[in-house]
Design a protein around this motif. Structure first.
Motif, PDB file in Angstrom:
ATOM      1  N   VAL A  69       5.505  21.757  14.318  1.00  0.00           N
ATOM      2  CA  VAL A  69       4.044  21.716  14.346  1.00  0.00           C
ATOM      3  C   VAL A  69       3.599  20.285  14.616  1.00  0.00           C
ATOM      4  O   VAL A  69       4.198  19.325  14.108  1.00  0.00           O
ATOM      5  CB  VAL A  69       3.456  22.219  13.005  1.00  0.00           C
ATOM      6  N   VAL A 101       1.268  24.984  17.051  1.00  0.00           N
ATOM      7  CA  VAL A 101       2.552  25.539  16.642  1.00  0.00           C
ATOM      8  C   VAL A 101       3.425  25.716  17.885  1.00  0.00           C
ATOM      9  O   VAL A 101       2.981  26.304  18.886  1.00  0.00           O
ATOM     10  CB  VAL A 101       2.364  26.890  15.927  1.00  0.00           C
ATOM     11  N   TYR A 114       0.796  29.978   9.348  1.00  0.00           N
ATOM     12  CA  TYR A 114       0.848  30.742  10.595  1.00  0.00           C
ATOM     13  C   TYR A 114       1.894  31.848  10.448  1.00  0.00           C
ATOM     14  O   TYR A 114       2.990  31.606   9.937  1.00  0.00           O
ATOM     15  CB  TYR A 114       1.220  29.836  11.770  1.00  0.00           C
ATOM     16  N   TYR A 143      10.958  26.281  15.165  1.00  0.00           N
ATOM     17  CA  TYR A 143       9.535  25.946  15.153  1.00  0.00           C
ATOM     18  C   TYR A 143       9.320  24.488  14.766  1.00  0.00           C
ATOM     19  O   TYR A 143      10.089  23.909  14.003  1.00  0.00           O
ATOM     20  CB  TYR A 143       8.786  26.832  14.153  1.00  0.00           C
ATOM     21  N   LEU A 162       7.349  20.932   7.225  1.00  0.00           N
ATOM     22  CA  LEU A 162       7.159  22.302   7.721  1.00  0.00           C
ATOM     23  C   LEU A 162       8.124  23.213   6.983  1.00  0.00           C
ATOM     24  O   LEU A 162       9.330  22.938   6.927  1.00  0.00           O
ATOM     25  CB  LEU A 162       7.419  22.378   9.223  1.00  0.00           C
ATOM     26  N   GLN A 187       7.150  27.168  19.373  1.00  0.00           N
ATOM     27  CA  GLN A 187       8.315  28.035  19.159  1.00  0.00           C
ATOM     28  C   GLN A 187       9.310  27.767  20.280  1.00  0.00           C
ATOM     29  O   GLN A 187       8.987  27.910  21.460  1.00  0.00           O
ATOM     30  CB  GLN A 187       7.899  29.505  19.170  1.00  0.00           C
TER      31      GLN A 187
END
Length: 277
Positions: free
Chosen positions: A217, A187, A202, A215, A158, A189
């Motif tokens: 994923v 995703v 994104y 973040y 990522l 956060q």
């Protein structure tokens, strides 16, 4: 090492000093395999026996054409076959009945059957009975199996980048054998899912200045969710907030006037826009 895949193809790996790791390209659909010390032998659905690798003792040569091969076994320097007795002592063979969980599910005239109705995580147990004109044989020993659970492959990396206004995330697609059926990505956060999508980029447009966001994923499959990527933390690039130029004060009888020039970058950009054709 030698392995038989569910589609009837064969793969080999490991030592290849006698060519035993190089699978011939014309094996056909294989239903039995045997791996020796330095040679291999397989039986395909046409009844053909094919051997390759070391042959110093004739272990890959067949002394005659064998019928009714039931099982193959290979040692370090030899090959052995178990032949099914289809003579008068056994009766007149018609085929085989496949049982799942004690219930008959199929009749076949070949020595394999593919089950396509299992669900992930489900284990099923099977027996085979031989069907003769004169009746049925006893059942085989019970064997149990389940589907290979997909590994839910996660994305490798990522990456996060930011500017004054946005944070951009992107990652490579990851699909492969036994990964599952990919349907998208989720995703997160700060540990909370914020969106799902099909693509591999994104954009976050509502981030605040001077705040670090973290973040990660995950890959979403029909069968489940993969483990997460490594966590990446980032913030917006804070504008420099340039100072004004050339501050001055001019006193008068009743007031003082303070003057300054706007930051150079704005006056330069304005001048460039006015002179542009």
């Amino acid at each position: 090492m030698l392995a038989l895949k569910s589609n009837g193809s064969v793969v080999a790996w490991g030592q290849n000093s006698q060519g035993q790791g190089t699978v011939p390209g014309s094996l056909g659909i294989v239903e039995q395999i045997g791996a020796g010390g330095y040679h291999n032998m397989v039986l395909n659905t046409n009844g053909d026996l094919i051997g390759w690798g070391l042959n110093g003792n004739g272990q890959t040569n067949l002394p005659e054409a064998f019928q009714g091969v039931y099982q193959i076994s290979c040692g370090e320097y030899y090959s052995a076959l178990l032949l099914a007795d289809r003579g008068d002592d056994c009766g007149t063979l018609n085929g085989y009945t496949v049982y799942e969980g004690g219930d008959s599910i199929a009749f076949t005239t070949v020595s394999n059957y593919t089950v396509t109705t299992l669900d992930w995580g489900e284990e099923a147990c099977y027996n085979i009975a031989v069907n003769y004109d004169q009746g049925y044989s006893a059942w085989t020993d019970t064997i149990c199996a389940s589907l290979i659970t997909p590994t839910f492959c996660n994305t490798d990396t990522l990456v996060a980048e930011s500017n004054y206004n946005e944070i951009e995330l992107y990652w490579p697609s990851r699909e492969g054998y036994d990964c599952g059926t990919l349907i998208g990505y989720c995703v997160y956060q700060d540990g909370v899912p914020i969106d799902t999508l099909n693509g591999t980029t994104y954009t976050i447009s509502d981030a605040a200045y001077d705040v670090d966001y973290c973040y990660y994923v995950t890959s979403l499959y029909e069968e489940g969710e993969s483990v997460a990527t490594d966590t990446v933390c980032i913030s917006l690039i804070t504008p420099q907030l340039c100072l004004v130029d050339s501050t001055s004060a001019e006193p008068g009888d009743n007031e003082v006037t303070v003057s300054w020039q706007e930051p150079y970058i704005f006056s330069r950009n304005r001048a460039n826009s006015q002179t542009a054709p």
